[in-house]
Design a protein around this motif. Structure first.
Motif, PDB file in Angstrom:
ATOM      1  N   GLY A  29     -14.894  -7.969  46.738  1.00 42.29           N
ATOM      2  CA  GLY A  29     -13.793  -8.489  47.532  1.00 42.29           C
ATOM      3  C   GLY A  29     -13.945  -9.959  47.837  1.00 42.29           C
ATOM      4  N   LEU A  30     -13.114 -10.419  48.779  1.00 38.44           N
ATOM      5  CA  LEU A  30     -13.083 -11.822  49.186  1.00 38.44           C
ATOM      6  C   LEU A  30     -13.847 -12.004  50.489  1.00 38.44           C
ATOM      7  N   TRP A  31     -14.685 -13.048  50.548  1.00 36.87           N
ATOM      8  CA  TRP A  31     -15.549 -13.281  51.695  1.00 36.87           C
ATOM      9  C   TRP A  31     -15.505 -14.746  52.098  1.00 36.87           C
ATOM     10  N   MET A  32     -15.179 -15.023  53.354  1.00 43.35           N
ATOM     11  CA  MET A  32     -15.112 -16.377  53.905  1.00 43.35           C
ATOM     12  C   MET A  32     -16.473 -16.770  54.465  1.00 43.35           C
ATOM     13  N   THR A  33     -16.907 -17.989  54.159  1.00 45.74           N
ATOM     14  CA  THR A  33     -18.174 -18.484  54.699  1.00 45.74           C
ATOM     15  C   THR A  33     -18.072 -18.647  56.214  1.00 45.74           C
ATOM     16  N   ALA A  34     -19.204 -18.706  56.867  1.00 43.64           N
ATOM     17  CA  ALA A  34     -19.240 -18.853  58.324  1.00 43.64           C
ATOM     18  C   ALA A  34     -18.591 -20.154  58.775  1.00 43.64           C
ATOM     19  N   GLU A  35     -18.656 -21.181  57.952  1.00 38.22           N
ATOM     20  CA  GLU A  35     -18.054 -22.478  58.280  1.00 38.22           C
ATOM     21  C   GLU A  35     -16.563 -22.528  57.944  1.00 38.22           C
ATOM     22  N   ARG A 103     -26.203  -7.952  50.855  1.00 35.84           N
ATOM     23  CA  ARG A 103     -25.945  -6.698  51.564  1.00 35.84           C
ATOM     24  C   ARG A 103     -24.565  -6.778  52.205  1.00 35.84           C
ATOM     25  N   ALA A 104     -23.802  -5.703  52.045  1.00 29.77           N
ATOM     26  CA  ALA A 104     -22.478  -5.626  52.675  1.00 29.77           C
ATOM     27  C   ALA A 104     -22.452  -4.432  53.610  1.00 29.77           C
ATOM     28  N   GLN A 105     -21.824  -4.637  54.750  1.00 30.04           N
ATOM     29  CA  GLN A 105     -21.617  -3.535  55.678  1.00 30.04           C
ATOM     30  C   GLN A 105     -20.359  -3.841  56.463  1.00 30.04           C
ATOM     31  N   ALA A 106     -19.384  -2.956  56.318  1.00 34.45           N
ATOM     32  CA  ALA A 106     -18.092  -3.113  56.977  1.00 34.45           C
ATOM     33  C   ALA A 106     -17.485  -4.453  56.568  1.00 34.45           C
ATOM     34  N   ASP A 107     -17.233  -5.325  57.532  1.00 38.44           N
ATOM     35  CA  ASP A 107     -16.582  -6.601  57.249  1.00 38.44           C
ATOM     36  C   ASP A 107     -17.545  -7.779  57.244  1.00 38.44           C
ATOM     37  N   GLU A 108     -18.834  -7.524  57.034  1.00 38.97           N
ATOM     38  CA  GLU A 108     -19.818  -8.599  56.963  1.00 38.97           C
ATOM     39  C   GLU A 108     -20.629  -8.483  55.677  1.00 38.97           C
ATOM     40  N   LEU A 109     -20.825  -9.626  55.045  1.00 39.61           N
ATOM     41  CA  LEU A 109     -21.664  -9.705  53.859  1.00 39.61           C
ATOM     42  C   LEU A 109     -22.780 -10.691  54.167  1.00 39.61           C
ATOM     43  N   ARG A 110     -24.012 -10.285  53.887  1.00 41.06           N
ATOM     44  CA  ARG A 110     -25.156 -11.151  54.131  1.00 41.06           C
ATOM     45  C   ARG A 110     -25.791 -11.528  52.797  1.00 41.06           C
ATOM     46  N   ILE A 111     -25.878 -12.816  52.559  1.00 42.82           N
ATOM     47  CA  ILE A 111     -26.526 -13.336  51.361  1.00 42.82           C
ATOM     48  C   ILE A 111     -27.861 -13.927  51.803  1.00 42.82           C
ATOM     49  N   ARG A 112     -28.932 -13.366  51.273  1.00 39.52           N
ATOM     50  CA  ARG A 112     -30.271 -13.867  51.630  1.00 39.52           C
ATOM     51  C   ARG A 112     -30.841 -14.597  50.426  1.00 39.52           C
ATOM     52  N   THR A 123     -30.564 -16.439  55.612  1.00 40.31           N
ATOM     53  CA  THR A 123     -29.402 -15.579  55.425  1.00 40.31           C
ATOM     54  C   THR A 123     -28.119 -16.302  55.811  1.00 40.31           C
ATOM     55  N   GLU A 124     -27.124 -16.187  54.944  1.00 37.68           N
ATOM     56  CA  GLU A 124     -25.762 -16.666  55.220  1.00 37.68           C
ATOM     57  C   GLU A 124     -24.920 -15.424  55.500  1.00 37.68           C
ATOM     58  N   ARG A 125     -24.092 -15.482  56.528  1.00 40.37           N
ATOM     59  CA  ARG A 125     -23.228 -14.361  56.890  1.00 40.37           C
ATOM     60  C   ARG A 125     -21.780 -14.738  56.600  1.00 40.37           C
ATOM     61  N   LEU A 126     -21.113 -13.873  55.852  1.00 36.35           N
ATOM     62  CA  LEU A 126     -19.718 -14.095  55.487  1.00 36.35           C
ATOM     63  C   LEU A 126     -18.865 -12.976  56.061  1.00 36.35           C
ATOM     64  N   LYS A 127     -17.597 -13.258  56.290  1.00 34.13           N
ATOM     65  CA  LYS A 127     -16.655 -12.274  56.819  1.00 34.13           C
ATOM     66  C   LYS A 127     -15.615 -11.953  55.760  1.00 34.13           C
ATOM     67  N   ARG A 128     -15.265 -10.669  55.659  1.00 32.73           N
ATOM     68  CA  ARG A 128     -14.256 -10.239  54.687  1.00 32.73           C
ATOM     69  C   ARG A 128     -12.894 -10.809  55.065  1.00 32.73           C
ATOM     70  N   VAL A 129     -12.136 -11.252  54.050  1.00 31.63           N
ATOM     71  CA  VAL A 129     -10.765 -11.711  54.252  1.00 31.63           C
ATOM     72  C   VAL A 129      -9.865 -10.964  53.280  1.00 31.63           C
TER      73      VAL A 129
END
Length: 140
Positions: A29-35, A103-112, A123-129
């Protein structure tokens, strides 16, 4: 009575754990960066369908010299123990590739990203869009 309470507790705990279970497709899916400066699409790699790839599909700097549209920032070869592993992640900010885990869980994706062992990484945390922002648009 204590046995019944224990059984109910175990059943509730098992249901809660299965409701949170994740699988290899959860990262798609699509994931927005924290910034909020880029959107990354995670999907099976076109050249390696069993692997997961992440590509920048929207960049706030699209059309400028800092444009990163189309840059592949991740390629991970296998899903194991709740994460995509055995591959690399690329940080366009420093131009370096690192070992990576997604790792993805619900609406958060963590890239380590890490060098050596995972515990020493960042780790960078992204939110699903649901969709890409309207502008600026990456060229196809």
């Amino acid at each position: 009575m204590k046995t019944l309470i224990r059984l109910i507790t175990v059943a509730c705990w098992s249901l809660a754990m299965s409701a949170q279970a994740v699988g290899p497709d959860d990262a798609n899916g699509l994931w927005m960066t924290a910034e909020s400066d880029a959107v990354i699409r995670f999907a099976p790699c076109a050249d390696l369908p069993a692997a997961l790839c992440g590509t920048i599909v929207w960049d706030k700097d699209a059309g400028t010299p800092a444009d990163t549209c189309g840059v592949r920032i991740a390629q991970l070869g296998r899903y194991d123990k709740d994460a995509w592993r055995d591959g690399w992640v690329y940080d366009p900010r420093d131009g370096k590739k690192y070992k990576g885990v997604v790792r993805a869980q619900a609406d958060e994706l963590r890239i380590r990203a890490f060098v050596g062992v995972e515990i020493l990484g960042q780790t960078e945390r992204l939110k699903r869009v649901a969709s890409l922002p309207a502008a600026p648009a990456c060229k196809s």
